[in-house]
Write an enzyme that holds these catalytic residues in place. Structure first.
Site, PDB file in Angstrom:
ATOM      1  N   ILE A  95       0.902  -1.153   0.000  1.00  0.00           N
ATOM      2  CA  ILE A  95       0.000   0.000   0.000  1.00  0.00           C
ATOM      3  C   ILE A  95       0.937   1.198   0.000  1.00  0.00           C
ATOM      4  O   ILE A  95       1.664   1.420   0.971  1.00  0.00           O
ATOM      5  CB  ILE A  95      -0.921   0.075   1.235  1.00  0.00           C
ATOM      6  CG1 ILE A  95      -1.976  -1.037   1.226  1.00  0.00           C
ATOM      7  CG2 ILE A  95      -1.618   1.447   1.281  1.00  0.00           C
ATOM      8  CD1 ILE A  95      -2.941  -0.991   2.402  1.00  0.00           C
ATOM      9  N   TYR A  96       0.960   1.931  -1.104  1.00  0.00           N
ATOM     10  CA  TYR A  96       1.820   3.104  -1.214  1.00  0.00           C
ATOM     11  C   TYR A  96       0.998   4.286  -1.707  1.00  0.00           C
ATOM     12  O   TYR A  96       0.177   4.140  -2.615  1.00  0.00           O
ATOM     13  CB  TYR A  96       2.982   2.845  -2.185  1.00  0.00           C
ATOM     14  CG  TYR A  96       4.045   1.945  -1.610  1.00  0.00           C
ATOM     15  CD1 TYR A  96       4.873   2.394  -0.590  1.00  0.00           C
ATOM     16  CD2 TYR A  96       4.219   0.656  -2.078  1.00  0.00           C
ATOM     17  CE1 TYR A  96       5.856   1.574  -0.055  1.00  0.00           C
ATOM     18  CE2 TYR A  96       5.197  -0.172  -1.548  1.00  0.00           C
ATOM     19  CZ  TYR A  96       6.007   0.297  -0.537  1.00  0.00           C
ATOM     20  OH  TYR A  96       6.971  -0.522  -0.005  1.00  0.00           O
ATOM     21  N   GLY A 107      -4.561   5.770   2.049  1.00  0.00           N
ATOM     22  CA  GLY A 107      -4.101   4.462   2.504  1.00  0.00           C
ATOM     23  C   GLY A 107      -5.219   3.693   3.187  1.00  0.00           C
ATOM     24  O   GLY A 107      -5.355   2.474   3.006  1.00  0.00           O
ATOM     25  N   ASN A 134       9.755   1.652   9.805  1.00  0.00           N
ATOM     26  CA  ASN A 134       8.670   2.424   9.200  1.00  0.00           C
ATOM     27  C   ASN A 134       7.572   2.628  10.253  1.00  0.00           C
ATOM     28  O   ASN A 134       6.518   1.995  10.228  1.00  0.00           O
ATOM     29  CB  ASN A 134       8.135   1.715   7.959  1.00  0.00           C
ATOM     30  CG  ASN A 134       7.182   2.580   7.160  1.00  0.00           C
ATOM     31  OD1 ASN A 134       6.693   3.596   7.633  1.00  0.00           O
ATOM     32  ND2 ASN A 134       6.918   2.167   5.930  1.00  0.00           N
ATOM     33  N   TYR A 141      -1.123   0.154  10.696  1.00  0.00           N
ATOM     34  CA  TYR A 141      -1.650  -1.204  10.745  1.00  0.00           C
ATOM     35  C   TYR A 141      -2.129  -1.573  12.149  1.00  0.00           C
ATOM     36  O   TYR A 141      -3.169  -2.223  12.300  1.00  0.00           O
ATOM     37  CB  TYR A 141      -0.633  -2.206  10.201  1.00  0.00           C
ATOM     38  CG  TYR A 141      -0.476  -2.059   8.707  1.00  0.00           C
ATOM     39  CD1 TYR A 141      -1.557  -2.291   7.852  1.00  0.00           C
ATOM     40  CD2 TYR A 141       0.724  -1.657   8.143  1.00  0.00           C
ATOM     41  CE1 TYR A 141      -1.439  -2.131   6.481  1.00  0.00           C
ATOM     42  CE2 TYR A 141       0.853  -1.502   6.772  1.00  0.00           C
ATOM     43  CZ  TYR A 141      -0.232  -1.738   5.949  1.00  0.00           C
ATOM     44  OH  TYR A 141      -0.115  -1.579   4.593  1.00  0.00           O
ATOM     45  N   LYS A 143      -3.365   0.508  14.304  1.00  0.00           N
ATOM     46  CA  LYS A 143      -4.627   1.246  14.433  1.00  0.00           C
ATOM     47  C   LYS A 143      -5.771   0.486  13.765  1.00  0.00           C
ATOM     48  O   LYS A 143      -6.917   0.562  14.199  1.00  0.00           O
ATOM     49  CB  LYS A 143      -4.454   2.639  13.823  1.00  0.00           C
ATOM     50  CG  LYS A 143      -5.698   3.509  13.828  1.00  0.00           C
ATOM     51  CD  LYS A 143      -5.466   4.810  13.086  1.00  0.00           C
ATOM     52  CE  LYS A 143      -5.529   4.508  11.613  1.00  0.00           C
ATOM     53  NZ  LYS A 143      -5.576   5.600  10.714  1.00  0.00           N
TER      54      LYS A 143
END
Length: 172
Positions: A95-96, A107, A134, A141, A143
């Protein structure tokens, strides 16, 4: 308004462009130029991208604002998964989102697309790997309910980096 649409082979050039831009934006300042160049050359060349796009167990989706591609999602099933070959799971490989569109829930929308597909395919869980450095992605993720379950090595050029493996159980 952000729209999500499936990516096809005809979109190869645009996918390559957004893949390179977002990868370099995300990781360029934390890695050497040499290692970034090696990874980009190996991972986003025509042959590699075409192979991924035509794999029946992989799907790609663009996030678009108007006519501009601002991010993308890559998901894998079955044998296309990079590690677990569990046929009852979905892997979010990428996911970018372009930096200019961060904090606009792009995102989140891409993640929700992956979740909807996993639910539609009746998967038991979604899993992914996130570079341990990161912090923004790890927070995102967590969250969204993901928990850490393992680690693996991700090689960027000649640098061996640790990815945190995360999993989200899907309630049925």
């Amino acid at each position: 308004m952000i729209t999500i649409r499936k990516i096809y082979l005809a979109d190869l050039d645009v996918l390559q462009d957004i893949s390179i831009k977002t990868f370099v934006e995300t990781f360029g300042s934390s890695n050497t130029k040499e290692n970034m160049n090696i990874y980009v050359h190996n991972s986003f060349n025509n042959l590699q991208m075409e192979s991924e796009l035509t794999n029946p167990d992989s799907e790609f989706y663009f996030a678009e604002a108007g006519n501009k591609v601002i991010g993308y999602l890559k998901i894998n099933f079955g044998t296309a998964q990079t590690e677990s070959k569990d046929y009852n799971s979905l892997e979010i490989e990428r996911i970018y989102v372009l930096n200019a569109y961060q904090k606009q829930r792009v995102g989140q929308q891409l993640f929700e697309k992956a979740l909807a597909i996993a639910e539609e395919k009746r998967c038991s869980y979604i899993w992914l790997g996130v570079w341990e450095k990161n912090a923004k992605a790890l927070h995102f993720y967590k969250k969204n309910g993901f928990v850490e379950f393992d680690q693996h090595i991700f090689v960027l050029g000649d640098d061996k980096q640790t990815d945190i493996m995360m999993k989200l159980e899907i309630k049925k």
